[in-house]
Each structure stands twice: as structure tokens, then as C-alpha cells.
Scaffold this motif. Sequence first.
Motif, PDB file in Angstrom:
ATOM      1  N   THR A   1       0.826  -1.207   0.000  1.00 46.07           N
ATOM      2  CA  THR A   1       0.000   0.000   0.000  1.00 46.07           C
ATOM      3  C   THR A   1       0.860   1.256   0.000  1.00 46.07           C
ATOM      4  O   THR A   1       0.602   2.211  -0.749  1.00 46.07           O
ATOM      5  CB  THR A   1      -0.932  -0.001   1.226  1.00 46.07           C
ATOM      6  N   ILE A   2       1.891   1.275   0.835  1.00 50.83           N
ATOM      7  CA  ILE A   2       2.783   2.437   0.906  1.00 50.83           C
ATOM      8  C   ILE A   2       3.508   2.638  -0.417  1.00 50.83           C
ATOM      9  O   ILE A   2       3.645   3.774  -0.909  1.00 50.83           O
ATOM     10  CB  ILE A   2       3.793   2.264   2.058  1.00 50.83           C
ATOM     11  N   GLN A   3       3.967   1.552  -1.027  1.00 47.67           N
ATOM     12  CA  GLN A   3       4.643   1.665  -2.314  1.00 47.67           C
ATOM     13  C   GLN A   3       3.703   2.221  -3.389  1.00 47.67           C
ATOM     14  O   GLN A   3       4.129   2.979  -4.264  1.00 47.67           O
ATOM     15  CB  GLN A   3       5.201   0.300  -2.742  1.00 47.67           C
ATOM     16  N   SER A   4       2.429   1.853  -3.306  1.00 47.32           N
ATOM     17  CA  SER A   4       1.450   2.396  -4.259  1.00 47.32           C
ATOM     18  C   SER A   4       1.276   3.896  -4.073  1.00 47.32           C
ATOM     19  O   SER A   4       1.147   4.650  -5.045  1.00 47.32           O
ATOM     20  CB  SER A   4       0.100   1.689  -4.081  1.00 47.32           C
ATOM     21  N   LEU A   5       1.276   4.360  -2.802  1.00 51.73           N
ATOM     22  CA  LEU A   5       1.165   5.796  -2.529  1.00 51.73           C
ATOM     23  C   LEU A   5       2.382   6.550  -3.073  1.00 51.73           C
ATOM     24  O   LEU A   5       2.250   7.651  -3.626  1.00 51.73           O
ATOM     25  CB  LEU A   5       1.034   6.040  -1.028  1.00 51.73           C
ATOM     26  N   ILE A   6       3.567   5.956  -2.891  1.00 48.42           N
ATOM     27  CA  ILE A   6       4.798   6.582  -3.396  1.00 48.42           C
ATOM     28  C   ILE A   6       4.696   6.826  -4.899  1.00 48.42           C
ATOM     29  O   ILE A   6       5.010   7.911  -5.405  1.00 48.42           O
ATOM     30  CB  ILE A   6       6.017   5.693  -3.075  1.00 48.42           C
ATOM     31  N   LYS A   7       4.226   5.814  -5.597  1.00 49.23           N
ATOM     32  CA  LYS A   7       4.128   5.912  -7.055  1.00 49.23           C
ATOM     33  C   LYS A   7       3.029   6.892  -7.482  1.00 49.23           C
ATOM     34  O   LYS A   7       3.231   7.738  -8.363  1.00 49.23           O
ATOM     35  CB  LYS A   7       3.854   4.523  -7.641  1.00 49.23           C
TER      36      LYS A   7
ATOM     37  N   ILE B   1       6.240  10.734  -4.641  1.00 49.46           N
ATOM     38  CA  ILE B   1       6.964  11.134  -3.439  1.00 49.46           C
ATOM     39  C   ILE B   1       8.467  11.118  -3.707  1.00 49.46           C
ATOM     40  O   ILE B   1       8.982  10.229  -4.407  1.00 49.46           O
ATOM     41  CB  ILE B   1       6.607  10.180  -2.270  1.00 49.46           C
ATOM     42  N   ASP B   2       9.176  12.095  -3.176  1.00 48.40           N
ATOM     43  CA  ASP B   2      10.638  12.167  -3.289  1.00 48.40           C
ATOM     44  C   ASP B   2      11.234  11.042  -2.435  1.00 48.40           C
ATOM     45  O   ASP B   2      11.410  11.177  -1.226  1.00 48.40           O
ATOM     46  CB  ASP B   2      11.121  13.536  -2.791  1.00 48.40           C
ATOM     47  N   THR B   3      11.534   9.925  -3.065  1.00 52.07           N
ATOM     48  CA  THR B   3      11.962   8.740  -2.310  1.00 52.07           C
ATOM     49  C   THR B   3      13.327   8.921  -1.660  1.00 52.07           C
ATOM     50  O   THR B   3      13.589   8.336  -0.606  1.00 52.07           O
ATOM     51  CB  THR B   3      11.983   7.499  -3.218  1.00 52.07           C
ATOM     52  N   ALA B   4      14.197   9.721  -2.258  1.00 50.05           N
ATOM     53  CA  ALA B   4      15.518   9.936  -1.665  1.00 50.05           C
ATOM     54  C   ALA B   4      15.382  10.646  -0.315  1.00 50.05           C
ATOM     55  O   ALA B   4      15.996  10.250   0.686  1.00 50.05           O
ATOM     56  CB  ALA B   4      16.402  10.745  -2.603  1.00 50.05           C
ATOM     57  N   GLN B   5      14.531  11.690  -0.273  1.00 51.77           N
ATOM     58  CA  GLN B   5      14.305  12.403   0.983  1.00 51.77           C
ATOM     59  C   GLN B   5      13.554  11.517   1.977  1.00 51.77           C
ATOM     60  O   GLN B   5      13.870  11.517   3.180  1.00 51.77           O
ATOM     61  CB  GLN B   5      13.546  13.698   0.732  1.00 51.77           C
ATOM     62  N   ALA B   6      12.570  10.793   1.502  1.00 46.79           N
ATOM     63  CA  ALA B   6      11.818   9.905   2.389  1.00 46.79           C
ATOM     64  C   ALA B   6      12.743   8.879   3.035  1.00 46.79           C
ATOM     65  O   ALA B   6      12.625   8.579   4.230  1.00 46.79           O
ATOM     66  CB  ALA B   6      10.703   9.208   1.608  1.00 46.79           C
ATOM     67  N   ASP B   7      13.701   8.354   2.263  1.00 53.52           N
ATOM     68  CA  ASP B   7      14.649   7.378   2.811  1.00 53.52           C
ATOM     69  C   ASP B   7      15.548   8.007   3.872  1.00 53.52           C
ATOM     70  O   ASP B   7      15.875   7.370   4.879  1.00 53.52           O
ATOM     71  CB  ASP B   7      15.507   6.782   1.691  1.00 53.52           C
TER      72      ASP B   7
END
Length: 527
Positions: free
Chosen positions: A325-331, A335-341
Motif C-alpha cells: 500500500t505504501i509503495q502504491s502511494l509513493i508511485k 513522493i521524493d523517495t531519496a528524501q523519504a529514505d
Amino acid sequence: MTHWTSADATTDTQKAASYMAAVDLGSNSFHMVIARVVDGALQLLHREKQKVQLAEGLTEDLLLTEEAMLRGLAVLAQFADTLKPVPTQSVRVIATYTLRRAKNSAMFLRRAQAVFPFPIEVISGQEEARFIYQGVAHFEHYQGRRLVMDIGGGSTEFAIGEGFQPLKLASRNMGCVSYAQFHFPNGRISAKKFERAILQAEQELEPIVSAYRETGWQQAVGTSGTIKTIRDIIVGLGWHPVCIELEHLLQLRDLLIAQENSLQLDLPGLADDRKLLICSGLAILIAAFNMLGISQMYYVDAALREGVLYEMSDRLHHHDIREHTIQSLIKRYSIDTAQADRVRRTALELFAQLRANWQLTDEMADLLSWAATVYEIGLHINSSSVQRHSSYILKNANLPGFNQEQQQLIATLVRSHRRKIKSEDLSQFYLYSSSQVVSLLVLLRMAVLLNQKRRDDFLPELKAQGQNQHLSLHLPKEWLEQQPLLVADLQQEQLHLKKIAFVLDCPYLVECSLQSPGFDPSSLDEE
């Protein structure tokens, strides 16, 4: 099915660890299923069903009556005794329509804690539909797309899916208990009552008809006691050997109308405890056949609780649908995945150092990780109020795998990840204590604050210590002296946290401060 006894689980501790149980607090009945994992597969050992009729005790003002609460608490006490041998972490308890609608459900949940030592998760209607679909999909393989329908006491769930993947999920506010009270009080039957009940159900279904017909299916499946009873009557009367068709439903309607009261009915497959519900359940089923164009429906003996069990089994094998579910929201929201990480890694690094003193659990680590991953989900709407936009999306989105409190907690953490904190938002949870919510919020706020430069090579080694309502964050003095803006931000953060009675201590902060003496703390209240 194997008969369950306490000795089954207590004679072998290692074996007991493989037992799991699912409890479904439905609007008509409470159900419990106990199973064990054998060679990677689920083996059902024990089922238990108790009629509670919570929905019957829901007033027009959406308040549960004392009598309904006492019925529910008595059954929970019985279930607690049966579940004693099962490890607490292997029991999942799901509450559906009535407890998600009742304005005083929090009172019931608090009282339940005294007799039932397992957390109760109130889930959304769509999440209920997803569990029902998963129960059917795992119970009986079907090559093709199918529609699943489940008539409950207060709501009716619909799902279309293929294999284990649901494609459409819906929950409608029509159930056999609520409709029986409104349309067929005291079991009275008439053609006019049927006509009105069917019409109301058709109106309730109208918003989903287009999407469901457009998606389509090859097989329609019914679950729940109501549909099983109707199927058993049809088979018992010799109208069809295995399934339900619209002509059978209309024949049954005419047969019931010929009677003055459902309590007088004597039909094959109709138990006494179903007599007052048969007319309302039939009206809802006729409306579904009419509106969705269902030609035939088969009954499958699996439902929400089996879906819960299979998902618990999947989690044991590290297949958590919430991560999907979270991966679907990212896509979906880019979402800026680098900052989220960066924020996620920092939050979990601090979490690991503080979890023992703050009494945090693995589940809380997951929730913190997911909050850190999606905290900027609303950035594409407006960056100046990202926390409000992000929280709104998370609070109102359909998040498969998350119960209502988990979804609310993530939305609350994200809403307060910067600037002003609303203390009243932090104490509205049943599954999590206020101190745990505050702890997670502080960790997320610190992780966001420390990563404002959005650089991988920025932060030094972090060292944290903490006790209740207190965090001591150790940052190298030489490094802090080079970060005047961060020092000012940390001092502002101390004032923010002070308003919720939390102390943030950061050695060298005053010494390294370049903050203007004219700083106005009242500015902290601005969004």
C-alpha cells in the motif's frame, strides 16, 4: 474439523507458537476461528459463533445501548477464556460496521479491555470487503474474475477480484439486522414492506453499479449466514441443487409474503435465530441481483475471519500488504523517495536507541517508518502547508492492510511533523497510549528537522537517550557550530515540544546559538 481444547496448545510450547486466531466482531454475531500453520498451510481447528446483535442496539443517534454492550462484553469474556492458550501476538480481533458507526464505541472498547486482553481493531468498510475477498480467494481457487457479496448485520460488502488481487471494493450501509428493524419490525411481512426494502437497497447500491458492471465478472459468490440460509432454503425446496438465481429469490419472496409473520415460518434450512432476518436479507439480495445484473450466485463457506487468518499467515512470511500500500502511494503521488529514505533512516536510528526506555514495539517501528516515507505526500498540492495536505490525503485515502487507528495514527503524525502541535490530537487512540504517540511524533519531527538540507552526507553520528517525556540528543559541538540555522530550528523545537510537556535537551545548543534575542515564541502558533 478438529476439536479445540486448551491441552492442544499447552502440551507443546513450540507447537503453541504456530497457533493463530481471528475474531470478527460483527453487527449480528461475534465469530472466532482458531487455526495452526502446518507445512506452510493453514489448518482450521475450531470455530465459534455467538449471536450478539450489536446493530439491534444501535440507536437512531448512533449510540450503543447498555444492553447491547453487555451482550458483547459477555461474549468477549467467553472468547478470552477459549483463547488463553494462543499467544497474544497471534490473535487478531476485527470490529466492523456497528463499532465503526457507534459514537460511543470508545466506551465499549475501554470496557472490553477489562475482560478481553487482546487489542480490537476497528476497520473501514472497504477494508472489511478486502478481508472477505481474501477469505474467499484463499478458500477456493477460481480461474477468472469474480464478484463476492457478504450481507452483514449492519452493512453489505462487495468485491470484484481476480486470483488474490481485489479490483473493486465497496461497503454499503444496508444490513439484515438494521433492515429487519426498519422494514420488518417484529417479523411482520407484507408485499409493501418488501417493495420498500428492495427500493431502499437499490438506492443504496446505485453509486457503485456503473463501476461494477463495467469491471465485470465471470462468477458471483455469496458468503455470510444470510446468503447461506437463502441458498439452503432454495436447495431444500428443490428449486436448484447448488446455487441461487433471481427467479428463486422472487419465488421465495412470494412464499414469505403469503405468511403474516416470519416467526411462523417453517422452511428447510431456516433456523429459529434467522427467522427475523430472512426477509431483510432476501430484500437486499434481490436488490443486488436486480442492480448488478447477477444471473447466478454460489455460496462459499469463507468470509472475513478466514481472510484475516490468511493475512496473518502472510505476515509471518514477511508478505505485509501494508508495505505494498505504501509503495502504491509513493508511485501515485510521486513522493521524493531519496528524501523519504533519509528521514526514515534517521527516525529508525533514533527509534533503535530509545525503544527500550520508551517501551516501543516492532509495530510502532513499522508505523513510524511508513509515516516518515509518506510525510510529504501532499507536497504537490502546496508546499507551505504540506503537513495539512498530507494528513488529509492519508486520513481519507483507502489504505488496504491498515485498520482505522493505524491509518489515523499515521495521518496524525504527518499532520504534526512540523510547526504547531495540537495536543488533543495525540490522545484520541485506543490501541496506542498517549506517551507512545508522543514518542513517535518526536522521533518523526526530529528526523524531518535534521534532514532539512536533503543531503546524504550532512548528518554526523547521532546519539540519543531518553526517559518518559524527555529526549537528550547529542550532536558534536564542532559540527553544531557550523550549523547556525539548525541550532535556531532546534531551539524553536524545544519550545514547540514544551507546549506538550515534552523536554528536548541538546548539549551545546545554547553555546552554539546565534539566534536573535528578538525571537518571538508566539510565531510558533502560525501555520
